[in-house]
Design an enzyme around this catalytic site. Structure first.
Site, short mmCIF file in Angstrom:
data_model
loop_
_atom_site.label_atom_id
_atom_site.label_comp_id
_atom_site.label_asym_id
_atom_site.label_seq_id
_atom_site.Cartn_x
_atom_site.Cartn_y
_atom_site.Cartn_z
N ASP A 87 63.29 -39.81 -62.60
CA ASP A 87 62.97 -39.26 -64.01
C ASP A 87 62.58 -37.96 -63.93
O ASP A 87 61.28 -37.63 -63.94
CB ASP A 87 61.79 -40.15 -64.74
CG ASP A 87 61.83 -39.84 -66.09
OD1 ASP A 87 62.42 -38.92 -66.92
OD2 ASP A 87 61.03 -40.80 -66.94
N GLU A 143 61.45 -35.38 -65.73
CA GLU A 143 60.60 -34.75 -66.94
C GLU A 143 59.38 -34.26 -66.50
O GLU A 143 58.86 -34.62 -65.45
CB GLU A 143 60.69 -35.86 -68.03
CG GLU A 143 61.90 -36.46 -68.41
CD GLU A 143 61.48 -37.50 -69.52
OE1 GLU A 143 61.56 -37.14 -70.75
OE2 GLU A 143 61.38 -38.62 -69.31
#
Length: 306
Positions: free
Chosen positions: A165, A167
């Site tokens: 992920d 982010e």
């Protein structure tokens, strides 16, 4: 109307079956084989992200189908470990906050019960505002070193794989580099070599997700799953994988309306996709929210057992 809202909340430090048989079997290195007598379901793979800063992984195993008794969820994702940055050594390293550490240190009670039901358990990894990310390793050696940390953690705790992920990295912080084209390719290539039989999934967001090929190497086929990161919406991930391994649907339990969750599930089946992504399963009885999509995916209500 769908709302493009990213609901994932970052806290302190800060999901290959298709419309086919649920994956069951021994969990490598866990010593916790799935119960061969467990009910088997037909239909898309359903994924549940759990914010372990607030909720228990065991919630994933509390939902079964009224018709047949199979697990509602096939993949449980521990959200989340972090990729941190050591300013002394200028190297990225794998970090577990206290809540993730608590889950991993108690695998016998927090993870094995899920695996014994046939539920795969993945470790999600995301950035932590320190400049380190999957897309800015300066060399193949650096990417491979981090891949080894990931595969070592999977082996040590008897997990079923890793979820990426990209982010909150905040590329450039602490003097770190901006994303480059080779970094994620080197990282995933090394990780797949380290754990050829484990799951690697892609939360389809961030600079890494847009850099899947380099130097004639395309890592798309190294992923077992990829999914849409925007809850309450339909968006086909931009990766060359079969429909059976993709989730264009994404919903947040308790926030995405039941009508939207049902529409997304119906479209998943109608268009032949093999995965359905959910986020933020908590400890409440969410059987009404879960049933909204299980009726469409599996033709059955969901039953919650505390």
């Amino acid at each position: 109307m769908f709302t493009l809202v990213r609901r994932k909340v970052r806290t302190a430090a800060l999901a290959l079956s298709t419309a086919a048989t649920l994956l069951v079997g021994a969990t490598a290195a866990s010593g916790a084989p799935a119960d061969p007598a467990a009910p088997v379901k037909q239909g898309p793979t359903s994924v549940a992200y759990v914010e372990v800063n607030n909720n228990s992984m065991l919630n994933v195993g509390k939902y079964t189908l009224a018709n047949g008794g199979g697990n509602v969820f096939d993949v449980a994702v521990i959200f989340a470990a972090n990729i941190n940055y050591d300013t002394g050594t200028d190297k990225a390293y794998l970090y577990f906050n206290d809540n993730v550490r608590r889950v991993l240190d108690n695998v016998a009670t927090q993870i094995r019960p899920l695996q014994q039901k046939g539920i795969k358990v993945l470790l999600s990894v995301l950035g932590n505002h320190q400049g380190a990310g999957f897309a800015n390793f300066p060399s193949q050696q650096a990417a491979s070193a981090f891949a080894r940390q990931l595969s070592d953690a999977v082996a040590e705790y008897g997990l079923d794989g890793v979820d990426f992920d990209d982010e909150y990295a905040e590329y450039g912080t602490n003097g770190t580099a901006q994303p480059n084209d080779s970094s994620f390719v080197h990282l995933v290539t090394a990780l797949r070599a380290n754990m050829p039989d484990k799951i690697i999934s892609l939360y389809n967001i961030g600079p890494a997700a847009a850099r899947l090929s380099y130097g004639g190497v395309d890592i798309s086929s190294d992923f077992d799953y990829a999914w849409n990161p925007y809850y309450g919406t339909w968006q086909v991930p931009g990766i060359a994988l079969p429909k059976s391994q993709l989730s264009p649907a994404a919903m947040e339990i308790g926030r995405t309306s039941r009508g939207t969750a049902a529409d997304l599930a119906r479209r998943t089946v109608d268009e032949g996709y093999g995965v359905y992504l959910t986020y933020n399963l908590d400890g409440s009885d969410r059987s009404a929210d879960v049933s909204a999509f299980t009726r469409e995916l599996y033709g059955s209500d969901a039953v919650y057992t505390p």
